[in-house]
Enzyme design. Sequence first.
Site, PDB file in Angstrom:
ATOM      1  N   SER A  44       0.864  -1.176   0.000  1.00  0.00           N
ATOM      2  CA  SER A  44       0.000   0.000   0.000  1.00  0.00           C
ATOM      3  C   SER A  44       0.901   1.226   0.000  1.00  0.00           C
ATOM      4  CB  SER A  44      -0.897  -0.006   1.241  1.00  0.00           C
ATOM      5  OG  SER A  44      -0.124   0.030   2.413  1.00  0.00           O
ATOM      6  N   HIS A 157      -3.208  -6.063   2.554  1.00  0.00           N
ATOM      7  CA  HIS A 157      -2.270  -7.066   3.065  1.00  0.00           C
ATOM      8  C   HIS A 157      -2.905  -8.440   3.273  1.00  0.00           C
ATOM      9  CE1 HIS A 157       0.460  -3.710   4.887  1.00  0.00           C
ATOM     10  NE2 HIS A 157       0.491  -3.747   3.583  1.00  0.00           N
ATOM     11  N   GLN A 165      -6.386  -1.896   7.329  1.00  0.00           N
ATOM     12  CA  GLN A 165      -5.225  -2.716   6.953  1.00  0.00           C
ATOM     13  C   GLN A 165      -4.539  -3.415   8.136  1.00  0.00           C
ATOM     14  OE1 GLN A 165      -2.259  -1.279   3.841  1.00  0.00           O
ATOM     15  NE2 GLN A 165      -1.027  -1.032   5.683  1.00  0.00           N
ATOM     16  N   GLU A 166      -4.433  -2.711   9.268  1.00  0.00           N
ATOM     17  CA  GLU A 166      -3.666  -3.298  10.382  1.00  0.00           C
ATOM     18  C   GLU A 166      -4.354  -3.050  11.726  1.00  0.00           C
ATOM     19  OE1 GLU A 166       0.383  -1.758  10.075  1.00  0.00           O
ATOM     20  OE2 GLU A 166       0.187  -1.867   7.896  1.00  0.00           O
ATOM     21  N   GLU A 207       1.783  -9.487   6.930  1.00  0.00           N
ATOM     22  CA  GLU A 207       2.609  -9.104   8.080  1.00  0.00           C
ATOM     23  C   GLU A 207       2.467 -10.083   9.234  1.00  0.00           C
ATOM     24  OE1 GLU A 207       1.968  -4.921   8.834  1.00  0.00           O
ATOM     25  OE2 GLU A 207       2.882  -4.416   6.912  1.00  0.00           O
ATOM     26  N   ASP A 243      -3.921   0.858  11.625  1.00  0.00           N
ATOM     27  CA  ASP A 243      -3.456   1.544  10.425  1.00  0.00           C
ATOM     28  C   ASP A 243      -4.552   1.380   9.387  1.00  0.00           C
ATOM     29  OD1 ASP A 243      -2.323   2.662   8.226  1.00  0.00           O
ATOM     30  OD2 ASP A 243      -0.637   1.268   8.053  1.00  0.00           O
ATOM     31  N   GLU A 286      -3.079   5.309  12.346  1.00  0.00           N
ATOM     32  CA  GLU A 286      -2.186   5.701  11.250  1.00  0.00           C
ATOM     33  C   GLU A 286      -3.012   5.885   9.972  1.00  0.00           C
ATOM     34  OE1 GLU A 286       1.079   2.928  10.895  1.00  0.00           O
ATOM     35  OE2 GLU A 286       1.197   3.278   8.746  1.00  0.00           O
ATOM     36  N   ASP A 313       1.727   8.313   7.530  1.00  0.00           N
ATOM     37  CA  ASP A 313       2.588   7.392   6.766  1.00  0.00           C
ATOM     38  C   ASP A 313       2.590   7.844   5.300  1.00  0.00           C
ATOM     39  OD1 ASP A 313       3.723   5.289   5.391  1.00  0.00           O
ATOM     40  OD2 ASP A 313       2.195   3.814   5.867  1.00  0.00           O
ATOM     41  N   LYS A 338       9.800   5.161   7.444  1.00  0.00           N
ATOM     42  CA  LYS A 338      10.164   4.026   6.587  1.00  0.00           C
ATOM     43  C   LYS A 338      11.323   4.477   5.701  1.00  0.00           C
ATOM     44  CE  LYS A 338       5.503   2.117   5.902  1.00  0.00           C
ATOM     45  NZ  LYS A 338       4.298   2.304   5.038  1.00  0.00           N
ATOM     46  N   HIS A 366       8.538  -1.192   9.529  1.00  0.00           N
ATOM     47  CA  HIS A 366       8.887  -2.133   8.458  1.00  0.00           C
ATOM     48  C   HIS A 366       8.021  -1.837   7.231  1.00  0.00           C
ATOM     49  CE1 HIS A 366       5.273  -4.958   9.448  1.00  0.00           C
ATOM     50  NE2 HIS A 366       4.965  -3.696   9.599  1.00  0.00           N
ATOM     51  N   ARG A 367       8.147  -2.652   6.170  1.00  0.00           N
ATOM     52  CA  ARG A 367       7.225  -2.651   5.046  1.00  0.00           C
ATOM     53  C   ARG A 367       6.508  -4.004   5.013  1.00  0.00           C
ATOM     54  NH1 ARG A 367       7.392   2.083   1.878  1.00  0.00           N
ATOM     55  NH2 ARG A 367       5.270   1.307   1.587  1.00  0.00           N
ATOM     56  N   LYS A 389       6.836  -0.591  14.641  1.00  0.00           N
ATOM     57  CA  LYS A 389       5.905  -1.630  14.188  1.00  0.00           C
ATOM     58  C   LYS A 389       6.640  -2.521  13.203  1.00  0.00           C
ATOM     59  CE  LYS A 389       3.327   0.342  10.354  1.00  0.00           C
ATOM     60  NZ  LYS A 389       2.032   0.358   9.679  1.00  0.00           N
TER      61      LYS A 389
HETATM   62  O1  LIG Z   1       1.103   0.881   5.426  1.00  0.00           O
HETATM   63  C1  LIG Z   1       2.056   0.530   6.125  1.00  0.00           C
HETATM   64  O2  LIG Z   1       2.273   1.113   7.170  1.00  0.00           O
HETATM   65  C2  LIG Z   1       2.996  -0.540   5.646  1.00  0.00           C
HETATM   66  C3  LIG Z   1       3.672  -1.354   6.707  1.00  0.00           C
HETATM   67  O3  LIG Z   1       2.845  -1.889   7.683  1.00  0.00           O
HETATM   68  O4  LIG Z   1       2.470  -1.311   4.625  1.00  0.00           O
HETATM   69  P1  LIG Z   1       3.167  -1.241   3.169  1.00  0.00           P
HETATM   70  O5  LIG Z   1       4.587  -1.602   3.363  1.00  0.00           O
HETATM   71  O6  LIG Z   1       2.393  -2.218   2.334  1.00  0.00           O
HETATM   72  O7  LIG Z   1       3.014   0.165   2.694  1.00  0.00           O
HETATM   73 MG   LIG Z   2       0.729   2.607   6.933  1.00  0.00          MG
END
Ligand SMILES: O=C(O)[C@@H](CO)OP(=O)(O)O
Ligand SMILES: [Mg+2]
Length: 422
Positions: A44, A157, A165-166, A207, A243, A286, A313, A338, A366-367, A389
């Site tokens: 994403s 994801h 997403q998270e 993840e 997130d 997030e 982000d 990131k 992380h990614r 995270k």
């Molecule tokens: O959105 C996010 O924060 C990341 C990591 O958790 O996802 P992605 O690396 O797919 O952008």
């Molecule tokens: Mg994010």
Amino acid sequence: MKTMKIQKVLATEILDSRGTPTVGATVILSDGSVGTANAPSGASTGKFEAHEKRDNDRKRYLGRGVKKAVEGIEETVAPVLENMQRVTVQNIDRMLIELDNTKNKEKLGANATLAVSLAAAKALAAHYKQPFFRYLGGTNAQKLPVPMMNILNGGAHAANNVDIQEFMIVPVGAKSFSEAVRTGSEIYHTLGGILKQRGLAVSVGDEGGFAPNLASDEEAIEVILEAVSSAGYTTDEVKITLDAAASEWTANDGYLLPKRGTKYTSAQLIAYWEKLCEKYPICSIEDPLGEEDWPAWTTVTEKLGKKIMLVGDDLFVTNSTRIREGIGRKAANALLVKPNQIGTLTETLAAVELAKENGMKIVMSHRSGETEDTSIADIAVAVNAGFIKSGAPCRSDRTAKYNRLLRIAKENEMDEMYGTGK
Ligand SMILES: O=C(O)[C@@H](CO)OP(=O)(O)O
Ligand SMILES: [Mg+2]
């Protein structure tokens, strides 16, 4: 004193946790010190991130190869770095930026520049016989970040019906980093047990978090809270972080959550977050809004900023120019960091510095496509990031970072965490 030189810069096309090619780099110094690093990769990804160089050759890795990024390191970067006079992190990164000479690392690719930047910095840390975090952070690096562990996956994801997403748990009540990891692991396994008992899927997303189909996104929070309590913890000890990755939901006239088809205007989405924060022990969200919805970011920060962290982000993409814009607009109160969104270590550290100077909290990240590389763990300690995270407390691509932090804690007798304010 004999001047230290870079003897060799090597690059390899390796695989990430999704089985997709990514760039691995090795830097060897004239005294034999070695540093290696790998670039991670997002799913994403934010619209304003630095460019990730891919081959687009359908005959190799279905178009996802990074052969050209590797060749860029071998043909453009290596000859220059191997002849460099003063070998420092700043000079190496300055050189990478100059050699690329585009706004968004379009020429070399941020996957190439980051792998070299980190590998070189690690080689220098080895040269000075220091752990990476200590080399970067000096004596001020004394505490561990609080982990935000992603135990339920949705959005881009996972192949389930969850739009957020998270869903992460944050063991803010833990007295040490090792206790936080233990807490996360216990809740993760308890959650798996509950899902299984209900006949729900215990397969995992990118993840490492579980990815069941659920009646609603709220049900994800409910079932996590049930796991928190069955594992023996209270909601004072363990908070929830989301997130939303809401840039993925951006539609022509507001937001469209792709899996359930729910539509929101910016104002309605903000009201939804307010409702969730009323109802549940959420300490951070997030990307609650899209990367271009600046006015709504200002509003959500005004409404919820005193109570929770609003983490940018896709909004900031670890880019100082965008962070400055956010500061001016009072949009968000925390920065997701990131390194591959910007492409060098130096630019990453500058983004952190800018955010901190302006009172923002720091979440190292992380990614979704990761490798065994643990650089973000060391960077988190070096910059005194309050939080990190790195996904679920399972799967080696995720646990590598938590395990690295456990080792840093043990080897340096510094198990205390920074983000809880203790
Ligand atoms: O959105 C996010 O924060 C990341 C990591 O958790 O996802 P992605 O690396 O797919 O952008
Ligand atoms: Mg994010």
